[in-house]
Design an enzyme around this catalytic site. Structure first.
Site, PDB file in Angstrom:
ATOM      1  N   ASP A  40       0.853  -1.196   0.000  1.00 21.97           N
ATOM      2  CA  ASP A  40       0.000   0.000   0.000  1.00 21.97           C
ATOM      3  C   ASP A  40       0.883   1.238   0.000  1.00 21.97           C
ATOM      4  OD1 ASP A  40      -3.289   0.211   0.826  1.00 21.97           O
ATOM      5  OD2 ASP A  40      -2.121   2.072   0.867  1.00 21.97           O
ATOM      6  N   ASN A  93      -5.191  -4.473  -6.956  1.00 19.16           N
ATOM      7  CA  ASN A  93      -6.458  -3.926  -6.477  1.00 19.16           C
ATOM      8  C   ASN A  93      -6.419  -2.434  -6.191  1.00 19.16           C
ATOM      9  OD1 ASN A  93      -9.036  -4.098  -4.688  1.00 19.16           O
ATOM     10  ND2 ASN A  93      -7.429  -3.378  -3.291  1.00 19.16           N
ATOM     11  N   TYR A 159     -12.664   7.530 -14.259  1.00 16.18           N
ATOM     12  CA  TYR A 159     -12.745   6.262 -13.502  1.00 16.18           C
ATOM     13  C   TYR A 159     -13.279   5.149 -14.400  1.00 16.18           C
ATOM     14  CZ  TYR A 159     -13.798   3.085  -9.609  1.00 16.18           C
ATOM     15  OH  TYR A 159     -13.850   2.000  -8.761  1.00 16.18           O
ATOM     16  N   LYS A 163     -11.367   1.735 -15.651  1.00 15.17           N
ATOM     17  CA  LYS A 163     -11.838   0.385 -15.327  1.00 15.17           C
ATOM     18  C   LYS A 163     -12.203  -0.407 -16.583  1.00 15.17           C
ATOM     19  CE  LYS A 163     -11.300   0.673 -10.843  1.00 15.17           C
ATOM     20  NZ  LYS A 163     -10.282  -0.162 -10.158  1.00 15.17           N
ATOM     21  N   THR A 194     -16.546   0.776   1.610  1.00 13.14           N
ATOM     22  CA  THR A 194     -15.128   1.066   1.883  1.00 13.14           C
ATOM     23  C   THR A 194     -14.927   2.581   1.908  1.00 13.14           C
ATOM     24  OG1 THR A 194     -14.385   1.287  -0.407  1.00 13.14           O
ATOM     25  CG2 THR A 194     -14.496  -0.952   0.458  1.00 13.14           C
TER      26      THR A 194
HETATM   27  N1  LIG Z   1     -15.731   0.459  -2.931  1.00 14.56           N
HETATM   28  C1  LIG Z   1     -16.385   0.404  -4.071  1.00 14.56           C
HETATM   29  O1  LIG Z   1     -17.586   0.730  -4.149  1.00 14.56           O
HETATM   30  C2  LIG Z   1     -15.711  -0.100  -5.311  1.00 14.56           C
HETATM   31  C3  LIG Z   1     -16.511  -0.486  -6.405  1.00 14.56           C
HETATM   32  C4  LIG Z   1     -15.895  -0.944  -7.549  1.00 14.56           C
HETATM   33  C5  LIG Z   1     -14.505  -1.039  -7.606  1.00 14.56           C
HETATM   34  N2  LIG Z   1     -13.746  -0.653  -6.526  1.00 14.56           N
HETATM   35  C6  LIG Z   1     -12.307  -0.768  -6.651  1.00 14.56           C
HETATM   36  O2  LIG Z   1     -11.806  -1.538  -5.585  1.00 14.56           O
HETATM   37  C7  LIG Z   1     -10.436  -1.221  -5.377  1.00 14.56           C
HETATM   38  C8  LIG Z   1     -10.181  -1.057  -3.908  1.00 14.56           C
HETATM   39  O3  LIG Z   1     -10.884   0.085  -3.453  1.00 14.56           O
HETATM   40  P1  LIG Z   1     -11.623   0.169  -2.043  1.00 14.56           P
HETATM   41  O4  LIG Z   1     -13.052   0.363  -2.332  1.00 14.56           O
HETATM   42  O5  LIG Z   1     -11.192  -0.932  -1.179  1.00 14.56           O
HETATM   43  O6  LIG Z   1     -11.069   1.585  -1.551  1.00 14.56           O
HETATM   44  P2  LIG Z   1     -10.174   2.022  -0.322  1.00 14.56           P
HETATM   45  O7  LIG Z   1      -9.970   3.482  -0.525  1.00 14.56           O
HETATM   46  O8  LIG Z   1     -10.763   1.542   0.946  1.00 14.56           O
HETATM   47  O9  LIG Z   1      -8.801   1.248  -0.549  1.00 14.56           O
HETATM   48  C9  LIG Z   1      -7.906   1.571  -1.570  1.00 14.56           C
HETATM   49  C10 LIG Z   1      -6.495   1.326  -1.092  1.00 14.56           C
HETATM   50  O10 LIG Z   1      -5.595   1.569  -2.187  1.00 14.56           O
HETATM   51  C11 LIG Z   1      -4.482   2.296  -1.689  1.00 14.56           C
HETATM   52  N3  LIG Z   1      -3.851   3.047  -2.765  1.00 14.56           N
HETATM   53  C12 LIG Z   1      -4.330   4.170  -3.375  1.00 14.56           C
HETATM   54  N4  LIG Z   1      -3.462   4.594  -4.302  1.00 14.56           N
HETATM   55  C13 LIG Z   1      -2.422   3.717  -4.292  1.00 14.56           C
HETATM   56  C14 LIG Z   1      -1.208   3.624  -5.018  1.00 14.56           C
HETATM   57  N5  LIG Z   1      -0.878   4.536  -5.945  1.00 14.56           N
HETATM   58  N6  LIG Z   1      -0.377   2.590  -4.763  1.00 14.56           N
HETATM   59  C15 LIG Z   1      -0.684   1.681  -3.799  1.00 14.56           C
HETATM   60  N7  LIG Z   1      -1.802   1.734  -3.059  1.00 14.56           N
HETATM   61  C16 LIG Z   1      -2.666   2.737  -3.308  1.00 14.56           C
HETATM   62  C17 LIG Z   1      -5.080   3.196  -0.611  1.00 14.56           C
HETATM   63  O11 LIG Z   1      -4.073   3.697   0.283  1.00 14.56           O
HETATM   64  C18 LIG Z   1      -6.071   2.261   0.052  1.00 14.56           C
HETATM   65  O12 LIG Z   1      -5.474   1.524   1.091  1.00 14.56           O
HETATM   66  C19 LIG Z   1     -10.149   0.002  -6.238  1.00 14.56           C
HETATM   67  O13 LIG Z   1      -9.491  -0.393  -7.422  1.00 14.56           O
HETATM   68  C20 LIG Z   1     -11.535   0.524  -6.554  1.00 14.56           C
HETATM   69  O14 LIG Z   1     -11.561   1.257  -7.747  1.00 14.56           O
HETATM   70  C21 LIG Z   1     -14.325  -0.202  -5.381  1.00 14.56           C
END
Ligand SMILES: NC(=O)c1ccc[n+]([C@@H]2O[C@H](COP(=O)([O-])OP(=O)(O)OC[C@H]3O[C@@H](n4cnc5c(N)ncnc54)[C@H](O)[C@@H]3O)[C@@H](O)[C@H]2O)c1
Length: 260
Positions: A40, A93, A159, A163, A194
């Site tokens: 992270d 992720n 975004y 994706k 999240t």
């Molecule tokens: N939560 C949702 O509704 C949702 C829906 C569809 C897709 N996603 C995708 O799921 C994935 C995880 O997101 P989440 O919802 O758990 O969000 P989150 O914000 O809780 O977690 C994301 C994590 O990624 C880390 N991060 C950000 N930029 C980074 C980088 N450059 N290098 C390394 N780490 C980095 C952050 O510090 C954080 O710990 C993402 O790709 C997001 O686009 C989330």
């Protein structure tokens, strides 16, 4: 947390493992017996994930990584191999989401930053992970796409583009490695409980009040958002031998949104 042996002796790398879906996935890999490299850009939360894994009797190592920086990604992969001797699974992720804005209102630096993390970041990871897996003769990769990678979402042009790119990259790399014992798939989560959800609210406001169609963001046939553990379950399934004939596929985990 109790450990089972399905992934005993295997090593998983999870990016964005300090929060949300990534943390749930890291914990789940550890529950299944894998050694986990918790990667992270935020050290404090990443180390907390390691603590949670160790508290449950699992093995984990934190690596400070910015997925948009290929050198730090290479260090992440090297750490997996140097510490645990292999790299069997990768959950690419890490992702960010900036606020809602019509396409003409998106600033160039905001576009570049989002594409660098969400799309280039998946590419940098696979570029470093695949040679190790190929040398081993096995491996499974799961990329985190999104419902926004399957349909358009008003106000989320960068975004959604990132994706859709992850979905295309997953199909292509899945094909490239299909005959080399390496499977490459993606999950497409719907709205999940999240921190990323608050990042939209913080800078862009409530999607329901936006002047364009954001229904794909908020309408879920199951009438609820997902918990991160529900996405993690699909990730470990795609990495497991139960998914041995699945590659290049993006699996919606979205309470029925993709069927709507
Ligand atoms: N939560 C949702 O509704 C949702 C829906 C569809 C897709 N996603 C995708 O799921 C994935 C995880 O997101 P989440 O919802 O758990 O969000 P989150 O914000 O809780 O977690 C994301 C994590 O990624 C880390 N991060 C950000 N930029 C980074 C980088 N450059 N290098 C390394 N780490 C980095 C952050 O510090 C954080 O710990 C993402 O790709 C997001 O686009 C989330």
């Amino acid at each position: 947390m109790s450990t089972t042996s399905r992934f005993q002796g295997k090593t998983a790398v999870v990016t964005g493992a300090g929060s949300g879906i990534g943390r749930a996935s890291a914990l789940r890999f550890a529950e299944e017996g894998a050694n986990v490299v918790v990667a992270d850009v935020v050290e404090e939360t990443g180390r907390e994930t390691v603590r949670l894994i160790e508290e449950g009797g699992g093995n984990a190592t934190f690596v400070d990584v910015d997925v948009s920086d290929s050198e730090s990604v290479q260090r992440m992969v090297d750490t997996a191999v140097d510490t645990y001797g292999s790299l069997d699974f990768a959950h690419n992720n890490a992702g960010i989401l900036t606020g809602f804005a019509e396409v003409t209102d998106v600033a160039e630096e905001q576009w570049d930053k989002l594409l660098d993390v969400n799309l280039k970041g998946v590419w940098t990871c696979m570029k470093a992970e695949l040679p190790v897996m190929e040398a081993q003769g096995s491996g499974a990769i799961v990329n985190t796409a999104s419902e926004a990678g399957l349909v358009g979402m008003g106000g989320l042009s960068s975004y959604s583009a990132s994706k859709h790119g992850v979905v295309g990259l997953t199909k292509t790399v899945g094909l490239e490695y299909a005959s080399r014992e390496i499977r490459v798939n993606a999950v497409a989560p719907g709205p999940t409980n999240t921190n990323i959800q608050s990042s939209v609210g913080g800078s862009g406001g409530n999607p329901e009040s936006m002047p364009f169609d954001t229904s794909a963001m908020v309408d879920v046939p199951m009438d609820r958002v997902a918990e991160p553990e529900e996405i993690a379950g699909a990730v470990v399934f795609l990495c497991s031998s139960d998914a041995s004939y699945i590659t290049g596929h993006t699996l919606p985990v979205d309470g029925g949104q993709a069927a709507d």
